[in-house]
Design a protein around this motif. Sequence first.
Motif, PDB file in Angstrom:
ATOM      1  N   LEU A   5       0.807  -1.220   0.000  1.00  0.00           N
ATOM      2  CA  LEU A   5       0.000   0.000   0.000  1.00  0.00           C
ATOM      3  C   LEU A   5       0.842   1.273   0.000  1.00  0.00           C
ATOM      4  CD1 LEU A   5      -2.841  -0.927   2.506  1.00  0.00           C
ATOM      5  CD2 LEU A   5      -3.015  -0.687   0.037  1.00  0.00           C
ATOM      6  N   ALA A   6       2.159   1.136   0.002  1.00  0.00           N
ATOM      7  CA  ALA A   6       3.025   2.316   0.021  1.00  0.00           C
ATOM      8  C   ALA A   6       2.743   3.194  -1.194  1.00  0.00           C
ATOM      9  CB  ALA A   6       4.490   1.892   0.044  1.00  0.00           C
ATOM     10  N   GLY A   7       2.298   4.404  -0.943  1.00  0.00           N
ATOM     11  CA  GLY A   7       2.053   5.348  -2.028  1.00  0.00           C
ATOM     12  C   GLY A   7       0.674   5.280  -2.659  1.00  0.00           C
ATOM     13  N   VAL A   8      -0.151   4.306  -2.256  1.00  0.00           N
ATOM     14  CA  VAL A   8      -1.470   4.150  -2.886  1.00  0.00           C
ATOM     15  C   VAL A   8      -2.348   5.382  -2.674  1.00  0.00           C
ATOM     16  CG1 VAL A   8      -3.652   2.863  -2.730  1.00  0.00           C
ATOM     17  CG2 VAL A   8      -1.493   1.634  -2.840  1.00  0.00           C
ATOM     18  N   PHE A   9      -2.269   5.988  -1.483  1.00  0.00           N
ATOM     19  CA  PHE A   9      -3.160   7.101  -1.165  1.00  0.00           C
ATOM     20  C   PHE A   9      -2.584   8.466  -1.536  1.00  0.00           C
ATOM     21  CE2 PHE A   9      -4.253   3.736   1.936  1.00  0.00           C
ATOM     22  CZ  PHE A   9      -5.566   3.526   1.548  1.00  0.00           C
ATOM     23  N   THR A 146      -1.668  12.774   5.623  1.00  0.00           N
ATOM     24  CA  THR A 146      -2.993  12.172   5.481  1.00  0.00           C
ATOM     25  C   THR A 146      -2.915  10.805   4.811  1.00  0.00           C
ATOM     26  OG1 THR A 146      -3.965  14.390   5.275  1.00  0.00           O
ATOM     27  CG2 THR A 146      -5.348  12.537   4.626  1.00  0.00           C
ATOM     28  N   SER A 147      -2.116  10.697   3.746  1.00  0.00           N
ATOM     29  CA  SER A 147      -1.996   9.417   3.050  1.00  0.00           C
ATOM     30  C   SER A 147      -1.357   8.360   3.952  1.00  0.00           C
ATOM     31  CB  SER A 147      -1.206   9.579   1.755  1.00  0.00           C
ATOM     32  OG  SER A 147       0.090  10.083   1.999  1.00  0.00           O
ATOM     33  N   THR A 148      -0.389   8.761   4.766  1.00  0.00           N
ATOM     34  CA  THR A 148       0.239   7.815   5.691  1.00  0.00           C
ATOM     35  C   THR A 148      -0.749   7.373   6.764  1.00  0.00           C
ATOM     36  OG1 THR A 148       2.408   8.826   5.323  1.00  0.00           O
ATOM     37  CG2 THR A 148       2.168   7.449   7.273  1.00  0.00           C
ATOM     38  N   THR A 149      -1.577   8.301   7.258  1.00  0.00           N
ATOM     39  CA  THR A 149      -2.601   7.953   8.247  1.00  0.00           C
ATOM     40  C   THR A 149      -3.574   6.936   7.674  1.00  0.00           C
ATOM     41  OG1 THR A 149      -2.450  10.178   9.207  1.00  0.00           O
ATOM     42  CG2 THR A 149      -4.360   8.865   9.811  1.00  0.00           C
ATOM     43  N   LEU A 150      -3.965   7.101   6.409  1.00  0.00           N
ATOM     44  CA  LEU A 150      -4.874   6.145   5.770  1.00  0.00           C
ATOM     45  C   LEU A 150      -4.225   4.772   5.626  1.00  0.00           C
ATOM     46  CD1 LEU A 150      -6.440   8.483   3.063  1.00  0.00           C
ATOM     47  CD2 LEU A 150      -7.708   7.282   4.866  1.00  0.00           C
ATOM     48  N   THR A 151      -2.921   4.754   5.397  1.00  0.00           N
ATOM     49  CA  THR A 151      -2.216   3.469   5.319  1.00  0.00           C
ATOM     50  C   THR A 151      -2.247   2.764   6.669  1.00  0.00           C
ATOM     51  OG1 THR A 151      -0.761   4.437   3.642  1.00  0.00           O
ATOM     52  CG2 THR A 151      -0.056   2.355   4.613  1.00  0.00           C
ATOM     53  N   TRP A 152      -2.044   3.543   7.747  1.00  0.00           N
ATOM     54  CA  TRP A 152      -2.173   2.977   9.092  1.00  0.00           C
ATOM     55  C   TRP A 152      -3.604   2.494   9.339  1.00  0.00           C
ATOM     56  CZ3 TRP A 152       1.302   1.772  12.818  1.00  0.00           C
ATOM     57  CH2 TRP A 152       2.603   2.261  12.678  1.00  0.00           C
ATOM     58  N   ALA A 153      -4.592   3.211   8.801  1.00  0.00           N
ATOM     59  CA  ALA A 153      -5.997   2.816   8.967  1.00  0.00           C
ATOM     60  C   ALA A 153      -6.245   1.420   8.404  1.00  0.00           C
ATOM     61  CB  ALA A 153      -6.910   3.838   8.290  1.00  0.00           C
ATOM     62  N   VAL A 154      -5.684   1.155   7.227  1.00  0.00           N
ATOM     63  CA  VAL A 154      -5.830  -0.175   6.623  1.00  0.00           C
ATOM     64  C   VAL A 154      -5.189  -1.239   7.515  1.00  0.00           C
ATOM     65  CG1 VAL A 154      -5.241  -1.620   4.640  1.00  0.00           C
ATOM     66  CG2 VAL A 154      -5.956   0.741   4.281  1.00  0.00           C
ATOM     67  N   LEU A 155      -3.999  -0.929   8.028  1.00  0.00           N
ATOM     68  CA  LEU A 155      -3.311  -1.872   8.907  1.00  0.00           C
ATOM     69  C   LEU A 155      -4.173  -2.233  10.112  1.00  0.00           C
ATOM     70  CD1 LEU A 155      -0.824  -3.435  10.036  1.00  0.00           C
ATOM     71  CD2 LEU A 155      -0.104  -1.282  11.065  1.00  0.00           C
ATOM     72  N   TYR A 156      -4.728  -1.213  10.778  1.00  0.00           N
ATOM     73  CA  TYR A 156      -5.503  -1.476  11.984  1.00  0.00           C
ATOM     74  C   TYR A 156      -6.812  -2.198  11.688  1.00  0.00           C
ATOM     75  CZ  TYR A 156      -2.314   1.092  14.995  1.00  0.00           C
ATOM     76  OH  TYR A 156      -1.204   1.486  15.706  1.00  0.00           O
ATOM     77  N   MET A 157      -7.428  -1.912  10.545  1.00  0.00           N
ATOM     78  CA  MET A 157      -8.661  -2.622  10.215  1.00  0.00           C
ATOM     79  C   MET A 157      -8.389  -4.088   9.887  1.00  0.00           C
ATOM     80  SD  MET A 157     -11.092  -0.530  10.772  1.00  0.00           S
ATOM     81  CE  MET A 157      -9.979  -0.091  12.119  1.00  0.00           C
ATOM     82  N   VAL A 158      -7.239  -4.374   9.263  1.00  0.00           N
ATOM     83  CA  VAL A 158      -6.866  -5.763   9.001  1.00  0.00           C
ATOM     84  C   VAL A 158      -6.546  -6.479  10.312  1.00  0.00           C
ATOM     85  CG1 VAL A 158      -5.101  -7.242   7.943  1.00  0.00           C
ATOM     86  CG2 VAL A 158      -6.043  -5.319   6.664  1.00  0.00           C
ATOM     87  N   MET A 295     -13.634   3.915   1.386  1.00  0.00           N
ATOM     88  CA  MET A 295     -12.877   2.698   1.141  1.00  0.00           C
ATOM     89  C   MET A 295     -13.678   1.474   1.574  1.00  0.00           C
ATOM     90  SD  MET A 295      -8.894   2.329   2.164  1.00  0.00           S
ATOM     91  CE  MET A 295      -9.266   2.885   3.835  1.00  0.00           C
ATOM     92  N   ASN A 296     -14.352   1.569   2.706  1.00  0.00           N
ATOM     93  CA  ASN A 296     -15.174   0.460   3.191  1.00  0.00           C
ATOM     94  C   ASN A 296     -16.389   0.232   2.289  1.00  0.00           C
ATOM     95  OD1 ASN A 296     -14.357  -0.701   6.053  1.00  0.00           O
ATOM     96  ND2 ASN A 296     -13.802   1.453   6.050  1.00  0.00           N
ATOM     97  N   ILE A 297     -16.971   1.322   1.781  1.00  0.00           N
ATOM     98  CA  ILE A 297     -18.082   1.198   0.838  1.00  0.00           C
ATOM     99  C   ILE A 297     -17.623   0.451  -0.418  1.00  0.00           C
ATOM    100  CG2 ILE A 297     -19.551   2.472  -0.767  1.00  0.00           C
ATOM    101  CD1 ILE A 297     -20.776   2.723   1.822  1.00  0.00           C
ATOM    102  N   SER A 298     -16.495   0.859  -0.960  1.00  0.00           N
ATOM    103  CA  SER A 298     -15.980   0.277  -2.191  1.00  0.00           C
ATOM    104  C   SER A 298     -15.686  -1.210  -2.016  1.00  0.00           C
ATOM    105  CB  SER A 298     -14.714   0.998  -2.643  1.00  0.00           C
ATOM    106  OG  SER A 298     -14.989   2.367  -2.893  1.00  0.00           O
ATOM    107  N   LEU A 299     -15.094  -1.564  -0.870  1.00  0.00           N
ATOM    108  CA  LEU A 299     -14.736  -2.960  -0.627  1.00  0.00           C
ATOM    109  C   LEU A 299     -15.967  -3.840  -0.413  1.00  0.00           C
ATOM    110  CD1 LEU A 299     -11.696  -2.453   1.776  1.00  0.00           C
ATOM    111  CD2 LEU A 299     -11.620  -3.310  -0.557  1.00  0.00           C
TER     112      LEU A 299
END
Length: 301
Positions: A5-9, A146-158, A295-299
């Motif tokens: 996910l590095a750079g995705v956001f 902000t993009s780094t925070t969103l990457t952390w968000a994915v980590l915590y949700m997983v 992101m949750n809606i899309s998934l």
Amino acid sequence: GPLDLAGVFNLPILNALWRVCTSESYEYDDPKLTAIINKMTEFFKLAGDKSVFLIIKFPWLFRWFPTLLKRDLHISINQDLMQLIEKSIAEHQETLDMNDPRDFIDSYLVEVANMADKNSSFYGKEGIRSLTHTMMDLFMAGSETTSTTLTWAVLYMVREPQVQAKVQAEIDNIVGRSRMPCSADRASMPYTEAVIHEIMRCGNIVPFGVEHSSSEPITVAGGITLPAHTMIVPLMINVLKGDHWQDGLKFNPDRFLKDGCVKKDDHLIPFSIGKRQCLGETLAKVEMFLFFTGMNISLSL
């Protein structure tokens, strides 16, 4: 399967900022947008290098090891970004309608045009220079964080599937699956908001605050006196994960909930406090909510 996910956001966040500032947006493969991203990514890689922290903490090292800072490369990247911003400002000056500002640049240019006080930072050429540097600050501080925070968000949700399930249930209940979330939904989604608070608290985004130097002796808690000209480094990570939280290393969104509402806690300061509180805090919070829920809606579709 595994996904890096590095750079995705970075692209969508920067695109959102660019649209607010210039009323333009780009396709994600647009050379102009990717050029900005590549330059900023290179800049932050350099800024996070161990040698940079050494120079900040021990400036005298630069005299003996000037190559440590890679100063010329930093300057080159800054100049490239400045040129992109200056070009956009020049284009806005040519098409400006004083009665109908389109975006942040137009609104700023209107203030510059109406400013009669020569001592103001909005006056004349100084106003244009100030606009250029303000935009530079917005992009530098507002995209990577902000993009780094969103990457952390994915980590915590997983890592916390039970939390993700509750977020998804609240999204289904308030938003449904036939539309994308909007900022007005935030007030009706306290659990999701609490989860975002906990992501910002736990995510290791800015462990240290900006360094400052005391201009005079200061006595702090415990009776310790800091001499004048002492470098002071705010340990944000200690405030966000320290003793106040009791179980600060545990991911627990419920700490921000009380009677079904979001509970304010003065120790949650991911955007700092005081005079230097983050200029883009309001925008960043809206972006976090929209991207996280979207992101949750899309998934789920």
